[in-house]
Design a protein around this motif. Structure first.
Motif, PDB file in Angstrom:
ATOM      1  N   TYR A 115      38.477  -5.106  26.931  1.00 57.27           N
ATOM      2  CA  TYR A 115      39.732  -4.352  26.796  1.00 57.27           C
ATOM      3  C   TYR A 115      39.599  -3.234  25.767  1.00 57.27           C
ATOM      4  N   PHE A 116      39.075  -3.567  24.586  1.00 59.23           N
ATOM      5  CA  PHE A 116      38.969  -2.568  23.518  1.00 59.23           C
ATOM      6  C   PHE A 116      37.874  -1.550  23.806  1.00 59.23           C
ATOM      7  N   HIS A 117      36.758  -2.000  24.400  1.00 64.08           N
ATOM      8  CA  HIS A 117      35.690  -1.063  24.738  1.00 64.08           C
ATOM      9  C   HIS A 117      36.200  -0.026  25.745  1.00 64.08           C
ATOM     10  N   TYR A 118      36.969  -0.502  26.735  1.00 63.44           N
ATOM     11  CA  TYR A 118      37.546   0.434  27.707  1.00 63.44           C
ATOM     12  C   TYR A 118      38.572   1.346  27.038  1.00 63.44           C
ATOM     13  N   LEU A 119      39.420   0.763  26.214  1.00 68.03           N
ATOM     14  CA  LEU A 119      40.477   1.525  25.549  1.00 68.03           C
ATOM     15  C   LEU A 119      39.904   2.677  24.728  1.00 68.03           C
ATOM     16  N   GLY A 173      52.315  -3.816  25.678  1.00 69.40           N
ATOM     17  CA  GLY A 173      52.060  -3.091  24.447  1.00 69.40           C
ATOM     18  C   GLY A 173      51.289  -1.805  24.617  1.00 69.40           C
ATOM     19  N   ARG A 174      50.596  -1.618  25.763  1.00 68.68           N
ATOM     20  CA  ARG A 174      49.906  -0.369  26.087  1.00 68.68           C
ATOM     21  C   ARG A 174      49.958  -0.170  27.598  1.00 68.68           C
ATOM     22  N   ASP A 175      49.543   1.005  28.058  1.00 71.66           N
ATOM     23  CA  ASP A 175      49.617   1.272  29.494  1.00 71.66           C
ATOM     24  C   ASP A 175      48.735   0.342  30.305  1.00 71.66           C
ATOM     25  N   ILE A 176      47.586  -0.061  29.765  1.00 76.05           N
ATOM     26  CA  ILE A 176      46.692  -0.950  30.517  1.00 76.05           C
ATOM     27  C   ILE A 176      46.960  -2.421  30.221  1.00 76.05           C
ATOM     28  N   ALA A 177      47.841  -2.703  29.253  1.00 70.84           N
ATOM     29  CA  ALA A 177      48.181  -4.083  28.898  1.00 70.84           C
ATOM     30  C   ALA A 177      49.350  -4.522  29.772  1.00 70.84           C
ATOM     31  N   THR A 178      49.021  -4.943  30.988  1.00 78.15           N
ATOM     32  CA  THR A 178      50.035  -5.349  31.948  1.00 78.15           C
ATOM     33  C   THR A 178      49.806  -6.797  32.357  1.00 78.15           C
ATOM     34  N   GLN A 179      50.849  -7.399  32.896  1.00 78.51           N
ATOM     35  CA  GLN A 179      50.747  -8.779  33.383  1.00 78.51           C
ATOM     36  C   GLN A 179      49.659  -8.884  34.456  1.00 78.51           C
ATOM     37  N   GLN A 180      49.596  -7.915  35.357  1.00 80.09           N
ATOM     38  CA  GLN A 180      48.623  -7.969  36.444  1.00 80.09           C
ATOM     39  C   GLN A 180      47.195  -7.807  35.921  1.00 80.09           C
ATOM     40  N   ASN A 181      46.970  -6.853  35.021  1.00 83.88           N
ATOM     41  CA  ASN A 181      45.619  -6.680  34.479  1.00 83.88           C
ATOM     42  C   ASN A 181      45.170  -7.910  33.705  1.00 83.88           C
ATOM     43  N   ALA A 182      46.102  -8.500  32.944  1.00 89.79           N
ATOM     44  CA  ALA A 182      45.751  -9.703  32.180  1.00 89.79           C
ATOM     45  C   ALA A 182      45.395 -10.846  33.120  1.00 89.79           C
ATOM     46  N   GLN A 183      46.185 -11.027  34.159  1.00 81.38           N
ATOM     47  CA  GLN A 183      45.894 -12.080  35.123  1.00 81.38           C
ATOM     48  C   GLN A 183      44.539 -11.847  35.794  1.00 81.38           C
ATOM     49  N   THR A 184      44.272 -10.609  36.177  1.00 82.82           N
ATOM     50  CA  THR A 184      42.999 -10.282  36.822  1.00 82.82           C
ATOM     51  C   THR A 184      41.831 -10.558  35.893  1.00 82.82           C
ATOM     52  N   TYR A 185      41.934 -10.087  34.652  1.00 86.58           N
ATOM     53  CA  TYR A 185      40.834 -10.296  33.710  1.00 86.58           C
ATOM     54  C   TYR A 185      40.596 -11.779  33.459  1.00 86.58           C
ATOM     55  N   LEU A 186      41.652 -12.527  33.172  1.00 86.31           N
ATOM     56  CA  LEU A 186      41.497 -13.934  32.812  1.00 86.31           C
ATOM     57  C   LEU A 186      40.938 -14.754  33.970  1.00 86.31           C
ATOM     58  N   SER A 187      41.466 -14.549  35.171  1.00 86.38           N
ATOM     59  CA  SER A 187      40.981 -15.334  36.309  1.00 86.38           C
ATOM     60  C   SER A 187      39.524 -15.014  36.601  1.00 86.38           C
ATOM     61  N   ASN A 188      39.152 -13.745  36.507  1.00 86.84           N
ATOM     62  CA  ASN A 188      37.756 -13.373  36.764  1.00 86.84           C
ATOM     63  C   ASN A 188      36.830 -13.854  35.653  1.00 86.84           C
ATOM     64  N   GLN A 222      56.074 -21.992  28.319  1.00 84.48           N
ATOM     65  CA  GLN A 222      56.005 -21.678  29.750  1.00 84.48           C
ATOM     66  C   GLN A 222      54.755 -20.846  30.044  1.00 84.48           C
ATOM     67  N   PRO A 223      54.027 -21.172  31.116  1.00 83.49           N
ATOM     68  CA  PRO A 223      52.838 -20.382  31.469  1.00 83.49           C
ATOM     69  C   PRO A 223      53.229 -18.975  31.900  1.00 83.49           C
ATOM     70  N   LYS A 224      52.442 -17.994  31.472  1.00 81.70           N
ATOM     71  CA  LYS A 224      52.739 -16.597  31.794  1.00 81.70           C
ATOM     72  C   LYS A 224      52.116 -16.143  33.113  1.00 81.70           C
ATOM     73  N   TYR A 225      51.086 -16.850  33.574  1.00 79.09           N
ATOM     74  CA  TYR A 225      50.326 -16.367  34.727  1.00 79.09           C
ATOM     75  C   TYR A 225      50.328 -17.373  35.854  1.00 79.09           C
ATOM     76  N   SER A 226      50.392 -16.853  37.073  1.00 80.11           N
ATOM     77  CA  SER A 226      50.196 -17.656  38.276  1.00 80.11           C
ATOM     78  C   SER A 226      48.814 -17.316  38.812  1.00 80.11           C
ATOM     79  N   LEU A 227      47.874 -18.214  38.621  1.00 77.06           N
ATOM     80  CA  LEU A 227      46.477 -17.938  38.950  1.00 77.06           C
ATOM     81  C   LEU A 227      45.994 -18.942  39.993  1.00 77.06           C
ATOM     82  N   SER A 228      45.365 -18.438  41.052  1.00 76.63           N
ATOM     83  CA  SER A 228      44.828 -19.314  42.078  1.00 76.63           C
ATOM     84  C   SER A 228      43.408 -18.857  42.438  1.00 76.63           C
ATOM     85  N   PHE A 229      42.692 -19.704  43.163  1.00 73.84           N
ATOM     86  CA  PHE A 229      41.294 -19.411  43.494  1.00 73.84           C
ATOM     87  C   PHE A 229      41.105 -19.567  45.008  1.00 73.84           C
TER      88      PHE A 229
END
Length: 335
Positions: free
Chosen positions: A198-202, A265-280, A328-335
Motif C-alpha cells: 500500500y505505502f510503496h504504491y502510494l 482515509g485516502r482515494d485508494i483506501a477503500t473497502q473493495q481494495n482492502a478486501q481484494t488485498y487481504l483475500s489475495n 463486527q467483521p468488515k469484509y465478506s470474503l469467499s474463495f
C-alpha cells in the motif's frame, strides 16, 4: 440488513478457517490504540471463536496473556522501548520470569525488541536488549522455544529494492542491522518485517500499478533474470532476501509481522481494495516467493480492529481493522 450481516459473518468465518488450515501461520495484530475497543478478554475470545492462529501484541499485557492461556494461539510480544533492557541483565531476567515463564501455557513464539526503530535514535539499544533477553531465556531454558528478534519497516531500510535481486540496505539502517543479522544467524531467529505494498504504491504511483500492489495483475510485471514477479509483495520480500544475502544473512527467514490495507482515509483506501488485498494475501503467502518458492511465509495481518487513536488521527491509519470496535467483521470474503 440482518441477513447481509449474517452472510458477512459466515464468509468471514470461512476465511478464518482457511487461515488456520491452509497456511502454516496466519495471525492478526492486536493493536489497542482506541478508546472504544472491547475489553481484552472479549478481543481474545474473538480470536478463539474465529480460529485465528496467531496474535501480535504491541506490549506485554498480563490480561492478554491470561486470556491466551491454553489456546495454542502463536504469540508475538513486543518490547516497545528497548532502552531499559539494554544494559541490566536483572531487568531482562525479571521480565522473562514475570511475563513469559509465569505463563508457560501460552504459546509464545517471538519476542520483538522495538518496532520500526531502525534507523533512529533508539536503534542503538536494540541489539544489547536482544542479547540480554536471549540470555534471560537461556537461563530459564526457553531459548529453543522462543526466539528474540526486532521488527523493521521496508520503506525505512532499503537503499535499493529494484529489481529484487539488487536489493540492498541503506547505510544508516545497516549500521544497526549488520550486528543484529549476525545475532539472528547465531540464534536461528527470523527477521520480522512490516510489509505494506500500500505505502510503496502510494509513494510511487508513476512506476507501480494498483493491480501490482493488490495481487491482481494478469501477468508478469517485473522480470529479474530467471525470476518473474506478478505482485509487489513478492518483489519486496525478495529484495529483502537479496539484501540479507549481501551481508551474511542468507539463512535468515523473514516473518511478515504486519501487512494490510486500510478501508478509508485516502482515494485508494477503500473497502473493495482492502478486501481484494487481504483475500489475495491470505491465499498467496502459503506459496512462498519466486526466490524462495514453496516456503510458507508466516504473516500477521494488521490489524484486528479499527483504532481511532492511531496516529495521525483522521487518516487511513484509523481504518486497518478486520473488525469494527463493536466486533463486527468488515469484509465478506469467499474463495
Amino acid at each position: 440488513m440482518a441477513n447481509s450481516n449474517f452472510f458477512s459473518i459466515v464468509a468471514f468465518g470461512l476465511l478464518l478457517c482457511f487461515l488456520s488450515a491452509g497456511v502454516e501461520s496466519i495471525g492478526v495484530c492486536y493493536g489497542r490504540d482506541g478508546n472504544n475497543l472491547p475489553p481484552v478478554n472479549e478481543a481474545i475470545d474473538l480470536y478463539k471463536s474465529n480460529n485465528i492462529g496467531g496474535i501480535r501484541l504491541y506490549d506485554y499485557n498480563p490480561d492478554a496473556f491470561q486470556a491466551l492461556r491454553g489456546s495454542n494461539i502463536a504469540v508475538i510480544v513486543d518490547i516497545p522501548d528497548p532502552s531499559s533492557f539494554a544494559f541490566d541483565p536483572s531487568v531482562a531476567l525479571a521480565w522473562v520470569q514475570n511475563n513469559i515463564q509465569a505463563f508457560q501455557d501460552v504459546n509464545f513464539r517471538y519476542i520483538v525488541v522495538g518496532n520500526q526503530l531502525i534507523p533512529g535514535d533508539k536503534a542503538i539499544f536494540i541489539l544489547p536488549a536482544m542479547q540480554q533477553l536471549q540470555n534471560a531465556l537461556q537461563s530459564v531454558g526457553l531459548q529453543d522455544r522462543i526466539k528474540v528478534s526486532t521488527s523493521i519497516f521496508t520503506a525505512g531500510v532499503f537503499a535499493n529494492s529494484y529489481p529484487p535481486s539488487a536489493g540492498t540496505f541503506s547505510s544508516d539502517a545497516l549500521a544497526t542491522l549488520q550486528p543484529i543479522i549476525g545475532f539472528l544467524v547465531a540464534n536461528g531467529a527470523p527477521l520480522l518485517v512490516n510489509v505494506f505494498p500500500y505505502f510503496h504504491y502510494l509513494n510511487d504511483r508513476d512506476h507501480i500499478s494498483l493491480d501490482y500492489a493488490l495481487f491482481t495483475s494478469p501477468g508478469t510485471v517485473v522480470t529479474d533474470g530467471q525470476l518473474q514477479y506478478q505482485n509487489l509483495f513478492d518483489a519486496i520480500l525478495d529484495a529483502l532476501y537479496s539484501a540479507l544475502e549481501k551481508v551474511g544473512g542468507g539463512g535468515v527467514t523473514i516473518v511478515v509481522s504486519e501487512s494490510g490495507w486500510p478501508s478509508d482515509g485516502r482515494d485508494i483506501a477503500t473497502q473493495q481494495n482492502a478486501q481484494t488485498y487481504l483475500s489475495n494475501l491470505i491465499q498467496h503467502v502459503g506459496r512462498g516467493t519466486p526466490k524462495r518458492p514453496g516456503i510458507s511465509i508466516d504473516t500477521y495481518i494488521f490489524a484486528m480492529f479499527d483504532e481511532n487513536l492511531e496516529q495521525p488521527q483522521g487518516t487511513d491509519q484509523n481504518h486497518y481493522g478486520l473488525f469494527t470496535p463493536n466486533k463486527q467483521p468488515k469484509y465478506s470474503l469467499s474463495f
